[in-house]
Design an enzyme around this catalytic site. Structure first.
Site, PDB file in Angstrom:
ATOM      1  CE  LYS A  79       4.671   9.783   4.752  1.00  0.00           C
ATOM      2  NZ  LYS A  79       3.596  10.747   4.568  1.00  0.00           N
ATOM      3  CB  THR A 133       7.104  -0.016  -0.542  1.00  0.00           C
ATOM      4  OG1 THR A 133       6.242  -1.016   0.035  1.00  0.00           O
ATOM      5  CG2 THR A 133       6.318   1.258  -0.715  1.00  0.00           C
ATOM      6  CD  GLU A 190      11.496  -8.007   7.722  1.00  0.00           C
ATOM      7  OE1 GLU A 190      10.304  -8.275   7.852  1.00  0.00           O
ATOM      8  OE2 GLU A 190      11.973  -6.864   7.843  1.00  0.00           O
ATOM      9  CG  HIS A 222      13.801   1.429   8.142  1.00  0.00           C
ATOM     10  ND1 HIS A 222      14.395   0.508   7.306  1.00  0.00           N
ATOM     11  CD2 HIS A 222      12.472   1.141   8.138  1.00  0.00           C
ATOM     12  CE1 HIS A 222      13.461  -0.293   6.829  1.00  0.00           C
ATOM     13  NE2 HIS A 222      12.284   0.064   7.309  1.00  0.00           N
ATOM     14  CB  SER A 236       7.270  -3.687  11.556  1.00  0.00           C
ATOM     15  OG  SER A 236       7.049  -2.583  10.726  1.00  0.00           O
ATOM     16  CG  ASN A 251      11.828  -1.733   2.751  1.00  0.00           C
ATOM     17  OD1 ASN A 251      12.942  -1.685   3.283  1.00  0.00           O
ATOM     18  ND2 ASN A 251      10.716  -1.831   3.450  1.00  0.00           N
ATOM     19  CB  CYS A 276      13.535  -3.147   8.980  1.00  0.00           C
ATOM     20  SG  CYS A 276      12.399  -3.504   7.658  1.00  0.00           S
ATOM     21  CG  ASP A 283      -0.493  10.462 -11.555  1.00  0.00           C
ATOM     22  OD1 ASP A 283       0.540  10.353 -12.247  1.00  0.00           O
ATOM     23  OD2 ASP A 283      -0.943  11.556 -11.147  1.00  0.00           O
TER      24      ASP A 283
HETATM   25  P1  HMG Z   1      -1.123   3.913  -0.213  1.00  0.00           P
HETATM   26  O1  HMG Z   1      -2.010   3.945   0.965  1.00  0.00           O
HETATM   27  O2  HMG Z   1      -1.614   3.264  -1.466  1.00  0.00           O
HETATM   28  O3  HMG Z   1      -0.609   5.342  -0.617  1.00  0.00           O
HETATM   29  O4  HMG Z   1       0.241   3.169   0.163  1.00  0.00           O
HETATM   30  P2  HMG Z   1      -1.067   6.778  -0.035  1.00  0.00           P
HETATM   31  O5  HMG Z   1      -2.456   7.025  -0.426  1.00  0.00           O
HETATM   32  O6  HMG Z   1      -0.660   6.880   1.391  1.00  0.00           O
HETATM   33  O7  HMG Z   1      -0.103   7.688  -0.919  1.00  0.00           O
HETATM   34  C1  HMG Z   1       1.271   7.688  -0.727  1.00  0.00           C
HETATM   35  C2  HMG Z   1       1.799   9.092  -0.953  1.00  0.00           C
HETATM   36  O8  HMG Z   1       1.631   9.423  -2.347  1.00  0.00           O
HETATM   37  C3  HMG Z   1       1.005  10.179  -0.183  1.00  0.00           C
HETATM   38  O9  HMG Z   1       1.965  11.153   0.188  1.00  0.00           O
HETATM   39  C4  HMG Z   1       0.068  10.733  -1.246  1.00  0.00           C
HETATM   40  O10 HMG Z   1      -0.356  12.055  -0.978  1.00  0.00           O
HETATM   41  C5  HMG Z   1       0.950  10.670  -2.454  1.00  0.00           C
HETATM   42  P3  HMG Z   1       1.973  11.720   1.717  1.00  0.00           P
HETATM   43  O11 HMG Z   1       0.617  12.319   1.915  1.00  0.00           O
HETATM   44  O12 HMG Z   1       2.180  10.490   2.607  1.00  0.00           O
HETATM   45  O13 HMG Z   1       3.104  12.664   1.742  1.00  0.00           O
HETATM   46  N1  HMG Z   1       0.221  10.643  -3.756  1.00  0.00           N
HETATM   47  C6  HMG Z   1       0.604  11.331  -4.831  1.00  0.00           C
HETATM   48  N2  HMG Z   1       1.641  12.172  -5.037  1.00  0.00           N
HETATM   49  C7  HMG Z   1       1.781  12.705  -6.299  1.00  0.00           C
HETATM   50  N3  HMG Z   1       0.908  12.452  -7.303  1.00  0.00           N
HETATM   51  C8  HMG Z   1      -0.145  11.618  -7.136  1.00  0.00           C
HETATM   52  C9  HMG Z   1      -0.324  11.016  -5.840  1.00  0.00           C
HETATM   53  N4  HMG Z   1      -1.227  10.150  -5.326  1.00  0.00           N
HETATM   54  C10 HMG Z   1      -0.893   9.936  -4.045  1.00  0.00           C
HETATM   55  N5  HMG Z   1      -0.980  11.370  -8.141  1.00  0.00           N
HETATM   56  C11 HMG Z   1       1.774   2.709   2.003  1.00  0.00           C
HETATM   57  C12 HMG Z   1       1.259   3.750   0.999  1.00  0.00           C
HETATM   58  C13 HMG Z   1       3.071   3.216   2.613  1.00  0.00           C
HETATM   59  C14 HMG Z   1       0.717   2.482   3.081  1.00  0.00           C
HETATM   60  C15 HMG Z   1       2.030   1.373   1.239  1.00  0.00           C
HETATM   61  O14 HMG Z   1       3.007   1.547   0.250  1.00  0.00           O
HETATM   62  C16 HMG Z   1       2.458   0.238   2.155  1.00  0.00           C
HETATM   63  O15 HMG Z   1       1.622  -0.423   2.772  1.00  0.00           O
HETATM   64  N6  HMG Z   1       3.801  -0.042   2.228  1.00  0.00           N
HETATM   65  C17 HMG Z   1       4.334  -1.092   3.089  1.00  0.00           C
HETATM   66  C18 HMG Z   1       4.423  -0.668   4.539  1.00  0.00           C
HETATM   67  C19 HMG Z   1       5.461   0.425   4.766  1.00  0.00           C
HETATM   68  O16 HMG Z   1       6.419   0.538   4.040  1.00  0.00           O
HETATM   69  N7  HMG Z   1       5.306   1.188   5.858  1.00  0.00           N
HETATM   70  C20 HMG Z   1       6.289   2.173   6.230  1.00  0.00           C
HETATM   71  C21 HMG Z   1       6.528   2.271   7.745  1.00  0.00           C
HETATM   72  S1  HMG Z   1       6.800   0.685   8.517  1.00  0.00           S
HETATM   73  C22 HMG Z   1       8.442   0.265   8.217  1.00  0.00           C
HETATM   74  O17 HMG Z   1       9.191   1.068   7.802  1.00  0.00           O
HETATM   75  C23 HMG Z   1       8.851  -1.149   8.473  1.00  0.00           C
HETATM   76  C24 HMG Z   1       9.016  -2.006   7.240  1.00  0.00           C
HETATM   77  O18 HMG Z   1      10.194  -1.672   6.549  1.00  0.00           O
HETATM   78  C25 HMG Z   1       9.007  -3.489   7.601  1.00  0.00           C
HETATM   79  C26 HMG Z   1       9.963  -4.009   8.665  1.00  0.00           C
HETATM   80  O19 HMG Z   1      10.276  -3.388   9.653  1.00  0.00           O
HETATM   81  O20 HMG Z   1      10.328  -5.182   8.501  1.00  0.00           O
HETATM   82  C27 HMG Z   1       7.874  -1.819   6.252  1.00  0.00           C
END
Ligand code: HMG
Length: 408
Positions: free
Chosen positions: A249, A158, A83, A240, A327, A294, A115, A31
């Site tokens: 959040k 992302t 990175e 970030h 991270s 990102n 990051c 979706d």
């Molecule tokens: P996921 O598990 O597929 O998604 O991936 P989800 O099920 O958590 O859904 C995401 C959001 O969409 C949720 O919102 C859902 O409710 C909503 P929330 O509850 O969190 O507010 N949702 C919907 N909304 C509207 N209509 C719909 C619908 N369906 C769901 N139909 C995840 C999410 C972030 C885990 C994934 O994208 C991922 O693994 N990303 C990479 C890791 C990441 O970015 N982590 C963030 C923190 S770590 C960080 O920032 C460091 C980093 O930049 C790296 C570094 O430091 O080098 C990543």
């Protein structure tokens, strides 16, 4: 403010192509609202094989120096936070040193901590200036990365790519940082990592989000103490931004720290206060993050560019907060003040024109580019024209184990 050191010049450079989130959602049978609202992303920048951390960093640095009238001989320290290193040994920074024509009497190195790498470079540069070692010179700090999680993974929407260059100086034109209100946080966690054998990052589900929010609390406490009413006195709160929703959040966590309790939608008044605060302090500055995705080390500074291009005049003299998370994990929380002169420079840092010139990829083209990028280091001669690139610096492939670059 206890310091007059900070960001004097700022610019972004990124890939020439992007993927529209609605196209990606269609191809993955998801979706579109999940990507657009759930994650808050509209588009993601995709680097072709000819665009790498060196080319993006060089372009961003040129824009920052030329746009703000800074000469190569004024730079005495060059740090690249990344990175997405291109060599286990040779730093991206030393390529930049040559390509930008910097003076040989220059300290040059690369920093890596996910990051957080460029933020570490920023505070190290401030220390270099404050110590007197700079002797009137400026530091160039560049964040440059390609975020890749792999086709069909949860992280795929992302992704992103790009570089932000900052010149750090005494009496900065854009943002002065308060060296007495910079807080640090470090904890060894396996939330997100990229082993040496993999071009793709691994992320442990929702755990990185938990680690990010813990680090925010820790670094903020180190910067400004426990709790306290900080938010109402700030002109903006920047974070970030691995995806836009993460900033909400983070803002929620900051307010919870201030109020000393958790917040939920059922708590009507407190929730309204949170959303009002988010809409005033954070959400207006997330447009570039939503368009580009990102960019790892540069992601926080992309929000800063967005803020300065829109509101440097109205927020002049106001204090803002900036939270950087890497991270693994390392983080910093800092307080800065928008300088009066910032409004004069808002056109020099606005990437609107670059973004408008980008090309929209079909999902088949995007998947093909990712596959070709996998092999880019084993190809002797890439063709920039094949990727619609005209002008700028290109990576041309690797010959006799030496990376080749050319100016288009
Ligand atoms: P996921 O598990 O597929 O998604 O991936 P989800 O099920 O958590 O859904 C995401 C959001 O969409 C949720 O919102 C859902 O409710 C909503 P929330 O509850 O969190 O507010 N949702 C919907 N909304 C509207 N209509 C719909 C619908 N369906 C769901 N139909 C995840 C999410 C972030 C885990 C994934 O994208 C991922 O693994 N990303 C990479 C890791 C990441 O970015 N982590 C963030 C923190 S770590 C960080 O920032 C460091 C980093 O930049 C790296 C570094 O430091 O080098 C990543």
């Amino acid at each position: 403010m206890n310091s007059t050191v900070g960001i004097d010049a700022l610019a972004f450079a990124g890939p020439a192509a992007f993927v529209e989130m609605t196209d990606l959602a269609g191809a993955r049978g998801v979706d579109p609202a999940k990507y657009l609202k759930g994650l808050g992303q509209r588009r993601m920048a995709i680097a072709s094989p000819c665009e790498d951390p060196v080319t993006m960093a060089t372009e961003a640095a040129r824009r920052a120096m030329q746009g703000f009238g800074i000469e190569p001989e004024e730079i005495g320290t060059l740090i690249v936070g990344t990175e997405t290193g291109v060599d286990h040994s040779k730093p991206v920074a030393v390529y930049l040193h040559e390509l930008l024509g910097l003076d040989r009497r220059c300290r040059t190195f690369e920093t890596k901590h996910a990051c957080y790498g460029a933020s570490a470079g920023l505070t190290a540069s401030m220390d270099w200036i404050a110590s007197g070692r700079a002797r009137g010179r400026k530091a160039l700090v560049v964040a440059s990365d390609i975020a890749r999680y792999g086709v069909g993974t949860a992280g795929e929407p992302t992704q992103g790519a790009g570089a932000v260059a900052m010149v750090v100086a005494d009496k900065p034109r854009l943002l002065a940082l308060d060296s007495t209100r910079i807080g640090d946080y470090t904890r060894q966690v396996m939330d997100f990592w990229r082993p040496l054998y993999s071009k793709y990052a691994f992320a442990d589900g929702q755990y990185p989000i938990e680690c990010y929010l813990d680090a925010l609390r820790g670094a903020r406490e180190d910067a400004v103490g426990e709790g306290g009413a900080l938010l109402e006195n700030l002109g903006a709160c920047l974070y970030h931004v691995p995806f836009v929703k993460m900033a909400f959040k983070a803002h929620q966590r900051e307010m919870e720290v201030e109020l000393g309790r958790s917040l939920s939608k059922d708590d009507n008044d407190a929730w309204r206060r949170l959303t009002d605060s988010y809409q005033r302090l954070t959400s207006p500055w997330l447009g570039l993050n939503a368009e580009i995705g990102n960019i790892y080390t540069g992601s926080l500074f992309l929000s800063l560019i967005d803020l300065l291009r829109q509101a440097a005049a109205t927020l002049s003299g106001h204090e803002i907060s900036m939270f950087s998370y890497g991270s693994g994990c390392g983080a910093t929380y800092s307080i800065g003040r928008i300088e009066e002169s910032a409004a004069e420079w808002r056109h020099a840092l606005d990437p609107a024109e670059q973004l408008a010139a980008r090309r929209r990829l079909t999902i088949a083209e995007y998947e093909d580019l990712i596959e070709q990028s996998e092999r880019a280091d084993t190809v002797e001669r890439l063709d920039p024209a094949q990727y619609g690139l005209a002008g700028g610096l290109y990576y041309l492939g690797t010959r006799d184990h030496v990376r080749q670059y050319a100016q288009g």
